[in-house]
Write a protein that holds these residues in place. Structure first.
Motif, PDB file in Angstrom:
ATOM      1  N   GLY A  11     -13.805 -72.570   2.270  1.00 25.20           N
ATOM      2  CA  GLY A  11     -14.776 -71.699   2.929  1.00 25.20           C
ATOM      3  C   GLY A  11     -15.623 -72.447   3.937  1.00 25.20           C
ATOM      4  N   GLY A  13     -18.216 -71.243   5.746  1.00 26.94           N
ATOM      5  CA  GLY A  13     -19.517 -70.640   6.056  1.00 26.94           C
ATOM      6  C   GLY A  13     -20.584 -71.716   5.926  1.00 26.94           C
ATOM      7  N   GLY A  15     -22.488 -72.225   3.529  1.00 23.63           N
ATOM      8  CA  GLY A  15     -22.448 -72.815   2.187  1.00 23.63           C
ATOM      9  C   GLY A  15     -21.451 -73.960   2.115  1.00 23.63           C
ATOM     10  N   GLU A  35     -10.683 -73.467   5.920  1.00 20.77           N
ATOM     11  CA  GLU A  35     -11.251 -72.173   6.337  1.00 20.77           C
ATOM     12  C   GLU A  35     -10.112 -71.289   6.845  1.00 20.77           C
ATOM     13  N   ARG A  36     -10.030 -70.081   6.305  1.00 18.37           N
ATOM     14  CA  ARG A  36      -8.874 -69.238   6.638  1.00 18.37           C
ATOM     15  C   ARG A  36      -8.908 -68.724   8.077  1.00 18.37           C
ATOM     16  N   SER A  43     -19.722 -64.237   6.450  1.00 18.47           N
ATOM     17  CA  SER A  43     -21.051 -63.604   6.558  1.00 18.47           C
ATOM     18  C   SER A  43     -21.973 -64.394   7.471  1.00 18.47           C
ATOM     19  N   THR A  44     -21.709 -65.694   7.582  1.00 21.39           N
ATOM     20  CA  THR A  44     -22.714 -66.584   8.171  1.00 21.39           C
ATOM     21  C   THR A  44     -23.093 -66.214   9.596  1.00 21.39           C
ATOM     22  N   SER A  47     -25.985 -63.704   9.949  1.00 18.00           N
ATOM     23  CA  SER A  47     -27.215 -63.822   9.166  1.00 18.00           C
ATOM     24  C   SER A  47     -28.430 -63.786  10.095  1.00 18.00           C
ATOM     25  N   ALA A  48     -29.517 -63.192   9.608  1.00 11.74           N
ATOM     26  CA  ALA A  48     -30.739 -63.155  10.419  1.00 11.74           C
ATOM     27  C   ALA A  48     -31.399 -64.529  10.484  1.00 11.74           C
ATOM     28  N   GLY A  49     -31.053 -65.408   9.551  1.00 10.79           N
ATOM     29  CA  GLY A  49     -31.469 -66.802   9.653  1.00 10.79           C
ATOM     30  C   GLY A  49     -32.886 -67.121   9.208  1.00 10.79           C
ATOM     31  N   LEU A  50     -33.539 -66.198   8.483  1.00 10.02           N
ATOM     32  CA  LEU A  50     -34.892 -66.511   8.001  1.00 10.02           C
ATOM     33  C   LEU A  50     -34.811 -67.584   6.916  1.00 10.02           C
ATOM     34  N   VAL A 174      -6.247 -70.588   1.914  1.00  7.97           N
ATOM     35  CA  VAL A 174      -5.856 -71.024   0.572  1.00  7.97           C
ATOM     36  C   VAL A 174      -5.162 -69.850  -0.113  1.00  7.97           C
ATOM     37  N   ASN A 280     -12.772 -61.186   9.191  1.00  9.69           N
ATOM     38  CA  ASN A 280     -13.469 -62.367   9.725  1.00  9.69           C
ATOM     39  C   ASN A 280     -13.951 -62.035  11.125  1.00  9.69           C
TER      40      ASN A 280
HETATM   41  C1  LIG Z   1     -26.935 -58.983   7.955  1.00  9.62           C
HETATM   42  C2  LIG Z   1     -27.237 -60.227   7.147  1.00  9.62           C
HETATM   43  C3  LIG Z   1     -28.472 -60.866   7.292  1.00  9.62           C
HETATM   44  C4  LIG Z   1     -28.750 -62.004   6.531  1.00  9.62           C
HETATM   45  N1  LIG Z   1     -29.950 -62.635   6.697  1.00  9.62           N
HETATM   46  C5  LIG Z   1     -30.229 -63.756   5.997  1.00  9.62           C
HETATM   47  C6  LIG Z   1     -31.449 -64.459   6.198  1.00  9.62           C
HETATM   48  O1  LIG Z   1     -32.285 -64.057   7.005  1.00  9.62           O
HETATM   49  N2  LIG Z   1     -31.668 -65.598   5.488  1.00  9.62           N
HETATM   50  C7  LIG Z   1     -30.741 -66.063   4.587  1.00  9.62           C
HETATM   51  O2  LIG Z   1     -30.977 -67.111   3.968  1.00  9.62           O
HETATM   52  N3  LIG Z   1     -29.565 -65.410   4.377  1.00  9.62           N
HETATM   53  C8  LIG Z   1     -29.296 -64.283   5.059  1.00  9.62           C
HETATM   54  N4  LIG Z   1     -28.124 -63.628   4.865  1.00  9.62           N
HETATM   55  C9  LIG Z   1     -27.210 -64.158   3.868  1.00  9.62           C
HETATM   56  C10 LIG Z   1     -26.371 -65.285   4.457  1.00  9.62           C
HETATM   57  O3  LIG Z   1     -25.785 -64.879   5.672  1.00  9.62           O
HETATM   58  C11 LIG Z   1     -25.276 -65.633   3.465  1.00  9.62           C
HETATM   59  O4  LIG Z   1     -25.842 -65.927   2.212  1.00  9.62           O
HETATM   60  C12 LIG Z   1     -24.487 -66.842   3.913  1.00  9.62           C
HETATM   61  O5  LIG Z   1     -24.058 -66.736   5.251  1.00  9.62           O
HETATM   62  C13 LIG Z   1     -23.286 -66.988   3.005  1.00  9.62           C
HETATM   63  O6  LIG Z   1     -22.595 -68.127   3.414  1.00  9.62           O
HETATM   64  P1  LIG Z   1     -21.314 -68.561   2.649  1.00  9.62           P
HETATM   65  O7  LIG Z   1     -20.893 -69.865   3.228  1.00  9.62           O
HETATM   66  O8  LIG Z   1     -21.556 -68.502   1.177  1.00  9.62           O
HETATM   67  O9  LIG Z   1     -20.241 -67.397   2.939  1.00  9.62           O
HETATM   68  P2  LIG Z   1     -19.439 -67.032   4.274  1.00  9.62           P
HETATM   69  O10 LIG Z   1     -20.192 -67.301   5.514  1.00  9.62           O
HETATM   70  O11 LIG Z   1     -18.928 -65.647   4.098  1.00  9.62           O
HETATM   71  O12 LIG Z   1     -18.241 -68.057   4.237  1.00  9.62           O
HETATM   72  C14 LIG Z   1     -17.161 -67.929   3.353  1.00  9.62           C
HETATM   73  C15 LIG Z   1     -15.930 -68.377   4.103  1.00  9.62           C
HETATM   74  O13 LIG Z   1     -14.845 -68.494   3.185  1.00  9.62           O
HETATM   75  C16 LIG Z   1     -13.673 -68.229   3.923  1.00  9.62           C
HETATM   76  N5  LIG Z   1     -12.582 -67.912   3.002  1.00  9.62           N
HETATM   77  C17 LIG Z   1     -12.510 -66.866   2.149  1.00  9.62           C
HETATM   78  N6  LIG Z   1     -11.352 -66.883   1.477  1.00  9.62           N
HETATM   79  C18 LIG Z   1     -10.678 -67.977   1.906  1.00  9.62           C
HETATM   80  C19 LIG Z   1      -9.401 -68.522   1.594  1.00  9.62           C
HETATM   81  N7  LIG Z   1      -8.583 -67.949   0.697  1.00  9.62           N
HETATM   82  N8  LIG Z   1      -9.014 -69.645   2.236  1.00  9.62           N
HETATM   83  C20 LIG Z   1      -9.828 -70.250   3.147  1.00  9.62           C
HETATM   84  N9  LIG Z   1     -11.038 -69.758   3.487  1.00  9.62           N
HETATM   85  C21 LIG Z   1     -11.461 -68.641   2.870  1.00  9.62           C
HETATM   86  C22 LIG Z   1     -14.068 -67.038   4.790  1.00  9.62           C
HETATM   87  O14 LIG Z   1     -13.211 -66.885   5.915  1.00  9.62           O
HETATM   88  C23 LIG Z   1     -15.491 -67.381   5.173  1.00  9.62           C
HETATM   89  O15 LIG Z   1     -15.582 -67.993   6.450  1.00  9.62           O
HETATM   90  C24 LIG Z   1     -27.799 -62.503   5.611  1.00  9.62           C
HETATM   91  C25 LIG Z   1     -26.561 -61.866   5.480  1.00  9.62           C
HETATM   92  C26 LIG Z   1     -26.276 -60.744   6.240  1.00  9.62           C
HETATM   93  C27 LIG Z   1     -24.941 -60.075   6.060  1.00  9.62           C
END
Ligand SMILES: Cc1cc2nc3c(=O)[nH]c(=O)nc-3n(C[C@H](O)[C@H](O)[C@H](O)COP(=O)(O)OP(=O)(O)OC[C@H]3O[C@@H](n4cnc5c(N)ncnc54)[C@H](O)[C@@H]3O)c2cc1C
Length: 310
Positions: A11, A13, A15, A35-36, A43-44, A47-50, A174, A280
């Motif tokens: 992943g 993102g 995280g 990363e797929r 989701s990243t 994100s509003a980024g607060l 993956v 995506n």
């Molecule tokens: C509208 C909105 C507003 C937000 N505002 C805020 C905010 O203001 N402040 C804040 O802290 N958070 C905010 N968030 C939350 C924040 O965006 C998420 O918590 C964060 O982006 C999650 O990151 P992540 O890395 O866990 O997931 P993701 O960004 O979703 O990354 C997961 C990745 O895994 C990859 N993946 C999945 N399956 C596979 C596979 N089988 N093989 C390879 N890769 C794979 C996906 O392609 C993806 O890129 C907001 C979210 C949204 C939707």
């Protein structure tokens, strides 16, 4: 793509990027992120980024404080913008109960070394001019909070890891994780296999489907979340972020306008029957009916939103 790694992070993102970065900073340089699609395309990117540091537990608060330290320095380290704006944050109290909560939080924040101050409604409005003080009893101001560009941050994190030896494999999905004798042996992708003994599931809302590859239940349900962005209207660029927990809305400055979002009383789960394999770089359709209660609340706190162009 490497065929062996000390750890594989699934992943790309924010995280997964942060985990990869910290692994490499801690000396785990033989690590791969898979990363797929493209980095940040889950989701990243929307994100509003607060960024708010005061959390419900010591460990989460400490992590957020460490994150802010990193956001201050990452640009100099890797030479890439992160979009970090240390503009501070306001949290309004619109009832005596909320004010008591803020007072407790202020005492608690001190024990973490966070400079949280309790301020008057007028002081809050001085910092965040579009708000009304109607019904506001007081506010908490934390000068070291702010907001960040989540995509830029992610790119900077993977760059920091890459420079230390980590490999980033985009467009690599993956498809399986091989386990024998209770131990991970191999990550299988559509571009080959990586032998490893450690896998990090950083799949965000896709984490449950990755967990199922090894019969692990990840108890996570995605929820749809909406915010709006107003056109620039001459608002100060350095206003703090603002939350009004009683009205369930949050704001941050954006190019002289505002981003406004909120937390619904009846949030909408999404993708319960499975998330499309190509979800995506995509957004959900706007749902104004669902957003209306939040918009109604937001207009109470920031009346100019009623006529704002979005
Ligand atoms: C509208 C909105 C507003 C937000 N505002 C805020 C905010 O203001 N402040 C804040 O802290 N958070 C905010 N968030 C939350 C924040 O965006 C998420 O918590 C964060 O982006 C999650 O990151 P992540 O890395 O866990 O997931 P993701 O960004 O979703 O990354 C997961 C990745 O895994 C990859 N993946 C999945 N399956 C596979 C596979 N089988 N093989 C390879 N890769 C794979 C996906 O392609 C993806 O890129 C907001 C979210 C949204 C939707």
């Amino acid at each position: 793509m490497r065929t062996h790694a000390r750890a594989v992070v699934i992943g790309g993102g924010v995280g997964g990027a942060a985990i990869l970065y910290w692994l490499s900073r801690l000396g785990w340089t033989d690590v791969v992120l898979v990363e797929r699609a493209r980095v940040t395309s889950g989701s990243t990117f929307h994100s509003a980024g607060l960024v708010g540091q005061l959390r419900g537990s010591l460990s989460l608060t400490q992590m957020m404080m460490n994150s802010v330290d990193l956001y201050r320095n990452l640009k100099d380290e890797v030479g890439l913008e992160t979009g970090w704006h240390e503009v501070g944050s306001l949290r309004l109290a619109s009832s005596q109960e909320r004010m008591e909560e803020l007072t407790r939080q202020a005492a608690w924040a001190k024990t973490f070394g966070l400079p949280l101050e309790l301020i008057s409604p007028d002081e809050a409005q001085g910092m965040f001019p579009p708000m009304t003080t109607d019904g506001v009893v007081g506010a908490a101001y934390l000068s070291t909070d702010g907001y960040i560009d989540p995509s830029q941050l992610t790119f900077a994190l993977v760059e920091g890891a890459r420079r230390r030896g980590a490999e980033i494999c985009e467009d690599t999905r993956v498809t399986g994780i091989e386990v024998s004798d209770g131990q991970v042996r191999r990550v299988v992708t559509d571009r080959g296999e990586i032998s490893t003994e450690l896998v990090v599931n950083a799949g965000g809302m896709f984490a449950p489907e990755i967990g199922r590859m090894v019969q692990v239940n990840v108890p996570l349900i995605p929820f749809a979340h909406e915010y709006l962005i107003t056109r620039p209207s001459g608002l100060p660029l350095d206003m703090p972020t603002m939350r009004d927990p009683s009205l369930l809305v949050y704001y941050r400055p954006e190019s002289g306008g505002l981003i406004m979002g909120g937390y619904e009383r009846e949030p909408a789960p999404w993708g319960l029957d499975g998330i499309p394999g190509d979800f995506n770089g995509r957004l959900l359709e706007p749902d104004w009916d669902r957003f209306e209660p939040l918009m109604t609340n937001a207009v109470v706190r920031t009346p100019s939103l009623k006529d704002a162009e979005v």
